[in-house]
Scaffold this motif. Structure first.
Motif, PDB file in Angstrom:
ATOM      1  N   VAL C 166       0.833  -1.200   0.000  1.00  0.00           N
ATOM      2  CA  VAL C 166       0.000   0.000   0.000  1.00  0.00           C
ATOM      3  C   VAL C 166       0.873   1.257   0.000  1.00  0.00           C
ATOM      4  O   VAL C 166       0.598   2.223  -0.719  1.00  0.00           O
ATOM      5  CB  VAL C 166      -0.952   0.007   1.214  1.00  0.00           C
ATOM      6  N   ALA C 167       1.963   1.242   0.779  1.00  0.00           N
ATOM      7  CA  ALA C 167       2.845   2.409   0.848  1.00  0.00           C
ATOM      8  C   ALA C 167       3.461   2.705  -0.515  1.00  0.00           C
ATOM      9  O   ALA C 167       3.625   3.864  -0.890  1.00  0.00           O
ATOM     10  CB  ALA C 167       3.930   2.183   1.899  1.00  0.00           C
ATOM     11  N   GLN C 215      12.057   1.874   8.703  1.00  0.00           N
ATOM     12  CA  GLN C 215      12.558   2.614   7.550  1.00  0.00           C
ATOM     13  C   GLN C 215      13.315   1.710   6.578  1.00  0.00           C
ATOM     14  O   GLN C 215      13.190   1.881   5.362  1.00  0.00           O
ATOM     15  CB  GLN C 215      13.461   3.767   8.022  1.00  0.00           C
ATOM     16  N   ASP C 216      14.062   0.759   7.102  1.00  0.00           N
ATOM     17  CA  ASP C 216      14.800  -0.144   6.224  1.00  0.00           C
ATOM     18  C   ASP C 216      13.873  -0.945   5.333  1.00  0.00           C
ATOM     19  O   ASP C 216      14.055  -1.023   4.130  1.00  0.00           O
ATOM     20  CB  ASP C 216      15.645  -1.136   7.063  1.00  0.00           C
ATOM     21  N   SER C 217      12.852  -1.554   5.934  1.00  0.00           N
ATOM     22  CA  SER C 217      12.000  -2.441   5.138  1.00  0.00           C
ATOM     23  C   SER C 217      11.007  -1.673   4.280  1.00  0.00           C
ATOM     24  O   SER C 217      10.611  -2.150   3.221  1.00  0.00           O
ATOM     25  CB  SER C 217      11.265  -3.430   6.053  1.00  0.00           C
ATOM     26  N   MET C 218      10.586  -0.484   4.706  1.00  0.00           N
ATOM     27  CA  MET C 218       9.565   0.244   3.971  1.00  0.00           C
ATOM     28  C   MET C 218      10.144   1.311   3.032  1.00  0.00           C
ATOM     29  O   MET C 218       9.474   1.733   2.097  1.00  0.00           O
ATOM     30  CB  MET C 218       8.592   0.916   4.949  1.00  0.00           C
ATOM     31  N   GLY C 219      11.377   1.776   3.338  1.00  0.00           N
ATOM     32  CA  GLY C 219      11.922   2.843   2.518  1.00  0.00           C
ATOM     33  C   GLY C 219      11.320   4.192   2.880  1.00  0.00           C
ATOM     34  O   GLY C 219      11.545   5.196   2.203  1.00  0.00           O
ATOM     35  N   ILE C 220      10.553   4.213   3.938  1.00  0.00           N
ATOM     36  CA  ILE C 220       9.884   5.435   4.399  1.00  0.00           C
ATOM     37  C   ILE C 220      10.034   5.459   5.917  1.00  0.00           C
ATOM     38  O   ILE C 220      10.043   4.403   6.552  1.00  0.00           O
ATOM     39  CB  ILE C 220       8.371   5.374   4.068  1.00  0.00           C
ATOM     40  N   PRO C 221      10.193   6.654   6.522  1.00  0.00           N
ATOM     41  CA  PRO C 221      10.280   6.678   7.986  1.00  0.00           C
ATOM     42  C   PRO C 221       9.044   6.035   8.619  1.00  0.00           C
ATOM     43  O   PRO C 221       7.926   6.282   8.170  1.00  0.00           O
ATOM     44  CB  PRO C 221      10.340   8.177   8.319  1.00  0.00           C
ATOM     45  N   VAL C 222       9.282   5.212   9.645  1.00  0.00           N
ATOM     46  CA  VAL C 222       8.169   4.571  10.358  1.00  0.00           C
ATOM     47  C   VAL C 222       8.271   4.893  11.838  1.00  0.00           C
ATOM     48  O   VAL C 222       9.292   4.626  12.460  1.00  0.00           O
ATOM     49  CB  VAL C 222       8.183   3.037  10.195  1.00  0.00           C
ATOM     50  N   ILE C 223       7.224   5.474  12.377  1.00  0.00           N
ATOM     51  CA  ILE C 223       7.175   5.691  13.823  1.00  0.00           C
ATOM     52  C   ILE C 223       6.255   4.623  14.412  1.00  0.00           C
ATOM     53  O   ILE C 223       5.120   4.456  13.971  1.00  0.00           O
ATOM     54  CB  ILE C 223       6.647   7.092  14.159  1.00  0.00           C
ATOM     55  N   GLY C 224       6.767   3.884  15.388  1.00  0.00           N
ATOM     56  CA  GLY C 224       5.965   2.877  16.061  1.00  0.00           C
ATOM     57  C   GLY C 224       5.401   3.454  17.338  1.00  0.00           C
ATOM     58  O   GLY C 224       6.115   4.115  18.088  1.00  0.00           O
ATOM     59  N   VAL C 225       4.104   3.265  17.555  1.00  0.00           N
ATOM     60  CA  VAL C 225       3.465   3.749  18.786  1.00  0.00           C
ATOM     61  C   VAL C 225       2.789   2.561  19.433  1.00  0.00           C
ATOM     62  O   VAL C 225       2.008   1.861  18.783  1.00  0.00           O
ATOM     63  CB  VAL C 225       2.404   4.824  18.469  1.00  0.00           C
ATOM     64  N   GLY C 226       3.110   2.313  20.687  1.00  0.00           N
ATOM     65  CA  GLY C 226       2.515   1.149  21.328  1.00  0.00           C
ATOM     66  C   GLY C 226       2.100   1.381  22.758  1.00  0.00           C
ATOM     67  O   GLY C 226       2.623   2.280  23.438  1.00  0.00           O
ATOM     68  N   VAL C 227       1.138   0.590  23.183  1.00  0.00           N
ATOM     69  CA  VAL C 227       0.713   0.582  24.580  1.00  0.00           C
ATOM     70  C   VAL C 227       0.759  -0.865  25.040  1.00  0.00           C
ATOM     71  O   VAL C 227       0.216  -1.732  24.376  1.00  0.00           O
ATOM     72  CB  VAL C 227      -0.736   1.088  24.726  1.00  0.00           C
ATOM     73  N   PRO C 228       1.433  -1.153  26.148  1.00  0.00           N
ATOM     74  CA  PRO C 228       1.393  -2.521  26.658  1.00  0.00           C
ATOM     75  C   PRO C 228       0.013  -2.815  27.237  1.00  0.00           C
ATOM     76  O   PRO C 228      -0.457  -2.099  28.122  1.00  0.00           O
ATOM     77  CB  PRO C 228       2.473  -2.539  27.746  1.00  0.00           C
TER      78      PRO C 228
END
Lengths: 325, 325, 325, 325
Positions: C166-167, C215-228
């Protein structure tokens, strides 16, 4: 009254006056807020004559109409919420210590019929809190409970039986029942809220309730609150044909005799013919807009907010959001 | 009994015998189907002594255990469904004209607690059909209704109040209440079905019911049917530690004195310490497998099928599928 | 690092310092708001040594912690929303014309794993509006899209494949991926938000992702946001035992030698023994609180609000509500 | 073609022949199973003339019609499932090693538009299993994946962009896209399945797709499978009026001239007038039956079963149930 299907008392009055009949035993008052685009109509059926003509029980039917319900007009929505809360108070004088049972009628698996369950989801339920009521809510909320009894096709039990059984146990002072309704005009869909102290009546809504949920059957005052989310298909066709013929007659005065004849066909006769054509084995079919999920969600927010303000008088919309989100 | 949390009578008997106590007032019989890998244990609590030791009311508790419930073993599932139907019949002699009310306890919004509602979804509900019963079902089905009363945190009403209110209206001959349970051992999760004529008791399930739903409170026989979908976190830790220390003691005989001392710590004392460490402000925490949605769905199918066969004696599984799908 | 399971970089630093190791290649700064009870910790892994010790890629990991996330403290929530928006801006400099793709990872059918999909539900999605953008939003919103790719067990497709596919089509300038995480301490559950520019890594979350979304796998910056939203069961047991033994040692100084020996057991050895006892055939089991549905809903609101404010800079929370409700 | 709205090629042919036009460039063959009440019609558009007249691309459109789809006729359903599987094979020659991507189009939050997502729920997804494929499935299944891309109003992304992006990553040999359709006649609702090798076209379905999902746009063969779950409101009114006038003309031969004139009104003119009356600001409105949730569920079962049998040729319906339940 059998040739159009509508749960809105307001539309019954329109239909009667269109047919040229005089309407006795019914009082109608209207308030308009032109600035915000909100119209409030109070229809009061006062005697049996009016009741028979209207096809609805004696009682009060307040309609709040505004196209803004389908839009993102926060100012108008906040006013509608306040109007809803005020009219609820007009229909029933709620004591501070009153216990209220809210019933979300409808089948949550059918999007246009999911209004009741969606409203219940957003009610600030407090009856069970007792001593565990958070400090900042104490003294500012009433005891409110909310139940979604499903539909008879799924439970095997008449909705009215479930409501009555629960009401006998928890002894509320007031029952508020929310239901999705059918309107006559598509323009009313998702743009109208009707509240009535005549409760919920047989034959109403999408599910065509068989047993009434009202003061007589429950032994407790019942306020019915509904939003038309659909138009019955046969009503739509019949109605549209009527208006088309009217417009064609205006546009072609020479043929007026013809159109007049066509229109003069007995309303019930034409409606019957339409229902036959629409496939007698199909059962009821309904007309609903494509974005029904979004609009039902929006209306559910407005109605739940109105109830939360009305029932928990010491708190504001912000307070409600705090406990619901 | 307070240092492990389990709703399974079978696990209570295990815990007692592990502690070396003698178990009186409790009769236990076991049937094994080694071929299909199904074990059926009948625990019968006969007097107050047994009841106090077990922490459960006098009554019958039948446990069907099989790891195949977590797998795709159709043959085993079909046998489990038949066993379930047979044992239901053993616990309650159902007349042909009996009316049955099935209650799906639990919060459908919390996956491991959604078992009850999911079972109700798959019940062949017939009570409302009356004369409209399809020809090929007539004389082959009982009057069955199904209700999911939600949870008190969402409705503001004790589940038992709702059940009793509805039962008083529709006067069923039998109530079957389905609930998600807590087990002691993770191996029992989603691999065990317990049915009991002692109904649903306070403190049980994920929701920790406050009011019993049983023959005493309802005035009608209540069969409770449950599947453990979680293990209480403190129980898990305590239990695992116990077993670890045992294994470490076996592996290091020189230190046996030490481990023996550690294990000899009062069970309740250790459990209390664990609950403190696990954050006393947290409330109950539960352990559940990652694929909980799939397994709860599978168990719901097995249980609903068992009921449909047991309650509608003249029809088969194929017939049920025809009307549900 | 294999004897505790946590997705929180903060907890990795705690574990390392508890074991007495020195932490190089990692910078940690902390801000505390004692008034509102919010702690923000910035963990920055700067080189491979730090990366190996932490078991996480080089990058920034910002943790916002506050017990108020589990309560109804609107003031604190509004501050947390602002902090989230500000830190997002610190991790990525977003141009006005930037196109953002939000990915809600997780299985919506498993309540503790439904955080991602629930956040996406509340995002003000605008990318498709183009010329149809309502007048009062024009110039005040960015082009934002939101996708919930499901989980591989249901789609048969690696989540990373879907996101990348999709990206590549819509060419966003930034991907923000929301995921439910596992923590080490139960006190962190639903009280912590971690945002990181290292994206989503293999082995993380409830689903144990197999392919990275960064970023490596997508070629685009990726910000991960998580909640345990859960704690891994074996981690819980191991951790609790550790703390118990510590407390027992303090309470009984004479036995300190014994407890010291028990504690000195190789961490990995003890963890392995625990996993065996917890049933090796079970697969991962998780610990989660009973009211998981309500808390996940609340966290989803907070996170979505933070994104809406951060990504649509010309609008406020009220504006967002207008278009979402 | 603009005065009725239908996605069924079969209904296009009916409309054309009613208007007395000759239909060239279109071949039609019909098979009837009178015993089980199933009709299969193969409409083949062979050239541009036919394509223009039909308002549909060149290609094959197979319609399976049976009122039994709305009933509980297991025998007929099983035959329909087999027919569906056979026709799928006729439209596309599937190699044993072929990889298939199934796309469930539609908004699962709008009941009549939820067909696609519901079908995907019941597909036996295998692509990700690889070496983990259960022994008893090995060699008997193909690599099948299933994705529900949502709708543009919720994601901000054209469905076709998502499908193409994912297809480019996983390189399927065939895409099967399931969609809810609009029919002209209410009798066709939920009683018809159309499969076509022309894929999904702009303007079709409830969502009125803007970009095609077909071999041209995807670079991979696309089979579109649809069930009409609604009738467009304006089409319903126009159509019903047409038929009414016809019946009234038959019943009153003296007025035939009049009715003939009324009927002779340009179809498009009358349709335009109807759309105006139905409130031009409303957007599309749809007609659907009240029990839409049950029927969409049943159709989803039939279609998913057809696919599972067709795509996994070595297994039976029982095998599928084993892995899905």
């Amino acid at each position: 009254m059998n040739n159009i299907r509508t749960d809105l008392a307001l539309e019954n009055t329109e239909h009667i006056s269109e047919s040229g009949q005089e309407l006795t035993g019914v009082e109608i008052t209207t308030e308009e807020d032109d600035n915000l685009g909100i119209t409030v109509t109070w229809v009061k059926i006062t005697d049996e004559i009016g009741s028979t003509a209207m096809g609805k029980p004696i009682g009060n039917y307040i309609t709040i109409e505004s196209a803004t319900m389908k839009e993102s007009d926060t100012e108008a929505h906040e006013e509608i919420i306040k109007i809803l809360a005020r009219k609820l108070g007009k229909l029933h004088d709620l004591k501070p210590e009153a216990v209220v049972l809210i019933i979300g009628l409808g089948n949550w698996q059918v999007t246009p019929d999911a209004l009741g369950p969606k409203v219940c989801d957003k009610i600030l339920v407090t009856r069970h809190l007792g001593d565990a009521t958070p400090l900042d809510l104490q003294g500012r909320v009433r005891a409110v409970s909310a139940l979604t009894p499903g539909v008879m096709g799924l439970t095997g039990i008449e909705t009215a039986e479930i409501v009555k059984g629960v009401a006998e146990k928890i002894q509320p002072d007031l029952i508020i029942a929310i239901d999705a309704l059918a309107a006559r005009r598509t323009s009313r869909i998702n743009a109208t809220i009707q509240i009535s102290d005549a409760g919920i009546n047989p034959g109403s809504g999408l599910g065509n309730k068989r047993v009434a949920i009202n003061q007589d059957s429950m032994g407790i005052p019942v306020i019915g609150v509904g939003v038309p989310t659909v138009v019955d298909a046969a009503t739509l066709v019949n109605d549209t044909m009527e208006r088309m013929l009217g417009e064609m007659a205006e546009a072609a005065p020479d043929e007026e005799a013809f159109y007049g004849m066509l229109r003069g066909l007995d309303d019930a006769e034409r409606y019957g013919l339409i229902k036959e054509i629409l496939d007698p084995y199909e059962g009821n079919m309904f007309v609903t807009p494509k974005d029904v999920d979004a609009v039902v969600g929006r209306l559910a927010n407005i109605i739940a907010s109105g109830f939360n303000i009305a029932l928990h008088p010491g708190i504001t919309q912000e307070d409600v959001n705090r406990y619901l989100n």
